[in-house]
Motif scaffolding. Structure first.
Motif, PDB file in Angstrom:
ATOM      1  N   ILE A  72     -40.807  -4.235   3.023  1.00  0.00           N
ATOM      2  CA  ILE A  72     -39.364  -5.000   2.420  1.00  0.00           C
ATOM      3  C   ILE A  72     -38.363  -3.638   2.180  1.00  0.00           C
ATOM      4  O   ILE A  72     -36.784  -4.424   2.960  1.00  0.00           O
ATOM      5  CB  ILE A  72     -39.334  -5.410   0.944  1.00  0.00           C
ATOM      6  CG1 ILE A  72     -40.239  -6.864   0.953  1.00  0.00           C
ATOM      7  CG2 ILE A  72     -37.634  -5.834   0.814  1.00  0.00           C
ATOM      8  CD1 ILE A  72     -39.860  -7.857   0.772  1.00  0.00           C
ATOM      9  N   TYR A  73     -38.877  -2.327   2.080  1.00  0.00           N
ATOM     10  CA  TYR A  73     -37.889  -1.107   2.622  1.00  0.00           C
ATOM     11  C   TYR A  73     -37.442  -1.111   3.280  1.00  0.00           C
ATOM     12  O   TYR A  73     -36.517  -0.885   3.443  1.00  0.00           O
ATOM     13  CB  TYR A  73     -38.592  -0.299   0.865  1.00  0.00           C
ATOM     14  CG  TYR A  73     -38.518  -0.352  -0.151  1.00  0.00           C
ATOM     15  CD1 TYR A  73     -37.535  -0.511  -0.879  1.00  0.00           C
ATOM     16  CD2 TYR A  73     -40.048   0.059  -1.144  1.00  0.00           C
ATOM     17  CE1 TYR A  73     -37.906  -0.742  -2.337  1.00  0.00           C
ATOM     18  CE2 TYR A  73     -39.543   0.357  -2.295  1.00  0.00           C
ATOM     19  CZ  TYR A  73     -39.011  -0.123  -3.087  1.00  0.00           C
ATOM     20  OH  TYR A  73     -38.696  -0.725  -4.244  1.00  0.00           O
ATOM     21  N   THR A  74     -38.287  -0.635   3.895  1.00  0.00           N
ATOM     22  CA  THR A  74     -37.936  -0.906   5.576  1.00  0.00           C
ATOM     23  C   THR A  74     -36.218  -1.584   6.016  1.00  0.00           C
ATOM     24  O   THR A  74     -35.533  -0.700   6.521  1.00  0.00           O
ATOM     25  CB  THR A  74     -39.076  -1.066   6.552  1.00  0.00           C
ATOM     26  OG1 THR A  74     -40.559  -0.561   5.443  1.00  0.00           O
ATOM     27  CG2 THR A  74     -38.475  -0.232   7.730  1.00  0.00           C
ATOM     28  N   LEU A  75     -36.494  -2.830   6.083  1.00  0.00           N
ATOM     29  CA  LEU A  75     -35.761  -4.263   6.571  1.00  0.00           C
ATOM     30  C   LEU A  75     -34.436  -3.659   5.442  1.00  0.00           C
ATOM     31  O   LEU A  75     -33.679  -3.368   5.683  1.00  0.00           O
ATOM     32  CB  LEU A  75     -36.014  -5.752   5.876  1.00  0.00           C
ATOM     33  CG  LEU A  75     -37.063  -5.746   6.543  1.00  0.00           C
ATOM     34  CD1 LEU A  75     -37.674  -7.360   6.364  1.00  0.00           C
ATOM     35  CD2 LEU A  75     -37.209  -5.806   8.124  1.00  0.00           C
ATOM     36  N   ALA A  76     -34.311  -3.283   3.506  1.00  0.00           N
ATOM     37  CA  ALA A  76     -33.529  -3.109   3.669  1.00  0.00           C
ATOM     38  C   ALA A  76     -33.115  -1.915   4.173  1.00  0.00           C
ATOM     39  O   ALA A  76     -31.324  -1.721   3.614  1.00  0.00           O
ATOM     40  CB  ALA A  76     -33.673  -3.019   1.973  1.00  0.00           C
ATOM     41  N   ALA A  77     -33.058  -0.899   4.128  1.00  0.00           N
ATOM     42  CA  ALA A  77     -32.393   0.294   4.156  1.00  0.00           C
ATOM     43  C   ALA A  77     -32.109   0.491   5.892  1.00  0.00           C
ATOM     44  O   ALA A  77     -31.369   0.361   5.680  1.00  0.00           O
ATOM     45  CB  ALA A  77     -34.105   1.426   4.672  1.00  0.00           C
ATOM     46  N   ALA A  78     -32.730  -0.781   6.519  1.00  0.00           N
ATOM     47  CA  ALA A  78     -32.525  -0.995   7.827  1.00  0.00           C
ATOM     48  C   ALA A  78     -30.988  -1.722   7.442  1.00  0.00           C
ATOM     49  O   ALA A  78     -30.088  -1.562   8.303  1.00  0.00           O
ATOM     50  CB  ALA A  78     -33.218  -1.469   8.944  1.00  0.00           C
ATOM     51  N   LEU A  79     -30.399  -2.681   6.749  1.00  0.00           N
ATOM     52  CA  LEU A  79     -29.954  -3.835   6.371  1.00  0.00           C
ATOM     53  C   LEU A  79     -28.524  -2.432   6.272  1.00  0.00           C
ATOM     54  O   LEU A  79     -27.542  -2.656   6.274  1.00  0.00           O
ATOM     55  CB  LEU A  79     -30.548  -4.622   5.807  1.00  0.00           C
ATOM     56  CG  LEU A  79     -29.189  -5.575   4.754  1.00  0.00           C
ATOM     57  CD1 LEU A  79     -28.258  -6.274   6.447  1.00  0.00           C
ATOM     58  CD2 LEU A  79     -29.212  -6.778   3.926  1.00  0.00           C
ATOM     59  N   ARG A  80     -29.140  -2.036   4.916  1.00  0.00           N
ATOM     60  CA  ARG A  80     -28.085  -0.599   3.902  1.00  0.00           C
ATOM     61  C   ARG A  80     -26.779  -0.186   5.520  1.00  0.00           C
ATOM     62  O   ARG A  80     -26.079   0.526   5.391  1.00  0.00           O
ATOM     63  CB  ARG A  80     -28.737   0.040   3.095  1.00  0.00           C
ATOM     64  CG  ARG A  80     -27.954   0.815   2.303  1.00  0.00           C
ATOM     65  CD  ARG A  80     -28.704   1.393   1.399  1.00  0.00           C
ATOM     66  NE  ARG A  80     -28.304   2.873   0.813  1.00  0.00           N
ATOM     67  CZ  ARG A  80     -27.080   2.164  -0.551  1.00  0.00           C
ATOM     68  NH1 ARG A  80     -27.619   1.378  -1.127  1.00  0.00           N
ATOM     69  NH2 ARG A  80     -26.470   3.762  -0.536  1.00  0.00           N
ATOM     70  N   THR A  81     -27.453   0.382   6.654  1.00  0.00           N
ATOM     71  CA  THR A  81     -27.531   1.281   7.484  1.00  0.00           C
ATOM     72  C   THR A  81     -26.994   0.863   8.205  1.00  0.00           C
ATOM     73  O   THR A  81     -25.608   0.587   8.809  1.00  0.00           O
ATOM     74  CB  THR A  81     -28.397   2.349   8.428  1.00  0.00           C
ATOM     75  OG1 THR A  81     -29.453   1.467   8.669  1.00  0.00           O
ATOM     76  CG2 THR A  81     -29.460   3.033   7.730  1.00  0.00           C
ATOM     77  N   GLN A  82     -26.557  -0.643   8.292  1.00  0.00           N
ATOM     78  CA  GLN A  82     -26.444  -1.434   9.661  1.00  0.00           C
ATOM     79  C   GLN A  82     -24.718  -2.677   8.305  1.00  0.00           C
ATOM     80  O   GLN A  82     -24.245  -2.582   9.851  1.00  0.00           O
ATOM     81  CB  GLN A  82     -26.761  -2.561   9.550  1.00  0.00           C
ATOM     82  CG  GLN A  82     -27.354  -1.928  10.944  1.00  0.00           C
ATOM     83  CD  GLN A  82     -28.900  -3.256  11.482  1.00  0.00           C
ATOM     84  OE1 GLN A  82     -28.708  -4.065  11.489  1.00  0.00           O
ATOM     85  NE2 GLN A  82     -30.069  -2.547  11.345  1.00  0.00           N
TER      86      GLN A  82
END
Lengths: 255, 255
Positions: B67-77
Motif C-alpha cells: 500500500i505504501y508503495t502505491l501511496a508514495a507513487a500517488l504522492r509523487t504523481q
DNA sequence: CAATGACGTTGTATAAAAAGCAATATGAAG
DNA sequence: CTTCATATTGCTTTTTATACAACGTCATTG
C-alpha cells in the motif's frame, strides 16, 4: 492465484511505476496483453472503488485517492517496532552486538526497541532510554536530513555536551557531519559518547522521504572496528530495506 | 463490475476499516458471505502482491506495505492544485469572491492557485505571491497545528509586522488564535492585513494528519460580513472534503 | 465538410476461471 | 492423545470473465 485480481493489481502497479500520470486504455491493454474490453472492465472496477481515477475528458487513467485511505489506515494500524523487530533479531545474531531502534522526540533519540546479542556482556541501552542527538549514531541519523539553518535553530538553546575527546560540540562540525551521513547513508559514533564504545546506525525513511527512525548497533571499540566494513554493510542494507518497506523512493513530490 | 476484483477490494476496505489489526480468515468469510476457499484465494493473491500481510504464525491478516508503495507513487504523481482547482472554481462561483489555495514555504504562505470571481473588481492575489503567516487566514491555517513552543521558535527571529489595528503582533495572542483555529476548523483574517479586506480559510489535512495546504476566500468587509455564516460553512466543508480526499482521519499513529 | 481512423464503450457466445463442496492438514486446547 | 476449530488443497460444476465483434465518439485530414 486469482487471475482477474492479479491483473487488476498489475494495473495498479503499472500506474504506480509510470509517473507520466497520463495513461490511455490502449496503452494498458498493450501492457497486459489482453483484450481491451477486459482492461476496460478492470479499470472500471478499480475506479468504482476509488483506486483509479480518470482525467477530465475521461480519456486517461491514473492512481486514485482511495489509495490514501488505505495508506492512512495502514499507518494507524502499524507500529514501527513490529516491522523492525525481526531485523533487530537478525542483526543481533549476525553481528553478535546489541541492535536497537530509535525515534526522535524533541532533542532526544528515544529507544523504542532493542535486541541483545547473546554473547554481549554490556547492556547499555534499554527500551525507553533516551540519548542526545549530537553524540550518538542513531541521533545523527535522526537529524541527518535537516539543513544547516534548521540544525542551528535546533541547537541554539541546547548546548552540545562534551562526553569524550571525540564528541562533536560545535555546530559547524555537526553540519559537516550531517552532510557526511547523508552522503554515506549511515552514521558512526566513534567513542563520541562513551569511551571504548562505537556505534553504527542507518536512517529509516518513509514514503514521504522523511527520516522516521534509525536502526543501529553498538559495541566495544575493538570488536566493532575489527568487522567495521561488514557491520556497515549490514546496517546500511537493513536501513535501505526497511525504508523500501515503508515505501521510500528517490524523488519528492512537486507543489 | 468484475466480481472477484470487487471482492478483493472489499477485503482491503474491511481490513482498513477495522483497526483491530488481527483478522482471521473465517471472520472475513463471514463478512463477505462467500466460501472460505474463495476468501483464502483472494487473500493469497493480495498477499502475493504485498497489499496484505500475515502475522507471525500465518494466522491473521492485515494490510501490507505494498500500500505504501502505491501511496508514495500517488504522492509523487499528484499535484495538489489538480485536486483543489475544481473546488476553487465552485467556491468562486458560489460565493462570488476570489478563492485561493496556499501552501507554506518557510515563513510565508505561497499562493499556488487562484480563481477569480466574475464580479469582483479587486484581484489582490496572484499565483506565486506570498503573504505572511500571522496576518492572513490561509497563513493561520498553515501554522495552526503547531504547538506553543514551535510557534515561539518559528517567530523568534521573525517579527510580526503590523499592517492594521487588528493585526496580531504578539506571540501570546497568536498562540491563542491558533488554538481557536484548531477548535473551529477554520481561520479568519478580519482586516488584519489590509483595511476593508476580510478573509476566511480552512486547512487541508493529509493522511498523516498534517496540514498540507489551506483553501480560502477573500473580499471586501461588507460583502464578506453579510454572508459570513454561509461562507464559513462553504470553506469549512471544502476543507473537510479535500482532507478526506487526501485520506485524513481522526486518530494518529502510535510510536 | 465529409471521410477516415483511432480509441473508448457495450452486447453476447463461449471458454475458462472462480465458486463451492468436501476432503485433508495443521495446530491449539483439554 | 483426542478433539475441536480453523486453515489449506483437490476437484467438479456453475458462474463469470473473456474475447470477438459491433457500435459510439471524437479528432484529424484531405
Amino acid at each position: 492465484m486469482i487471475q482477474s485480481v492479479e491483473r487488476a493489481l498489475s494495473l495498479l502497479d503499472y500506474l504506480a511505476e509510470h509517473p507520466e500520470s497520463k495513461h490511455s486504455l490502449t496503452e494498458m491493454t498493450e501492457f497486459l496483453g489482453i483484450d481491451k474490453s477486459s482492461v476496460f472492465r478492470l479499470l472500471s472496477t478499480l475506479m468504482n472503488r476509488g483506486l483509479v481515477r480518470q482525467d477530465e475528458g475521461r480519456k486517461t487513467y491514473q492512481l486514485g485517492f482511495g489509495i490514501y485511505t488505505l495508506a492512512a489506515a495502514l499507518r494507524t494500524q502499524t507500529k514501527i517496532t513490529e516491522i523492525v523487530s525481526p531485523f533487530l533479531r537478525r542483526i543481533a545474531v549476525e553481528t553478535n552486538e546489541n541492535a536497537h531502534l530509535a525515534v526522535r522526540s524533541g532533542m532526544s533519540a528515544v529507544f523504542v526497541d532493542r535486541e541483545r546479542a547473546s554473547k554481549t556482556i554490556s547492556a547499555n541501552t534499554n527500551i525507553g532510554d533516551s540519548e542526545e542527538l549530537h553524540c550518538t549514531a542513531v541521533g545523527k541519523c535522526l537529524i541527518s536530513e535537516l539543513d544547516e539553518k534548521s540544525l542551528r535553530i535546533l541547537f541554539e538553546d541546547a548546548p552540545m555536551s562534551r562526553y569524550t575527546d571525540n564528541t562533536i560540540t560545535d555546530i559547524d562540525s555537526l553540519v559537516a557531519e550531517m552532510a557526511k551521513v547523508r552522503e554515506l547513508g549511515y552514521a558512526v559514533d566513534a567513542e563520541e559518547y562513551e569511551r571504548n564504545v562505537v556505534c553504527l546506525a542507518a536512517p529509516i525513511i518513509n514514503f514521504e522521504g522523511v527520516v522516521e527512525a534509525a536502526i543501529g548497533i553498538s559495541g566495544p571499540k575493538d570488536r566493532m572496528e575489527a568487522q567495521m566494513d561488514a557491520f556497515i554493510r549490514t546496517i546500511r542494507e537493513a536501513g535501505l530495506e526497511l525504508s523500501e518497506t515503508l515505501g521510500a523512493r528517490r524523488s519528492r513530490p512537486s507543489l
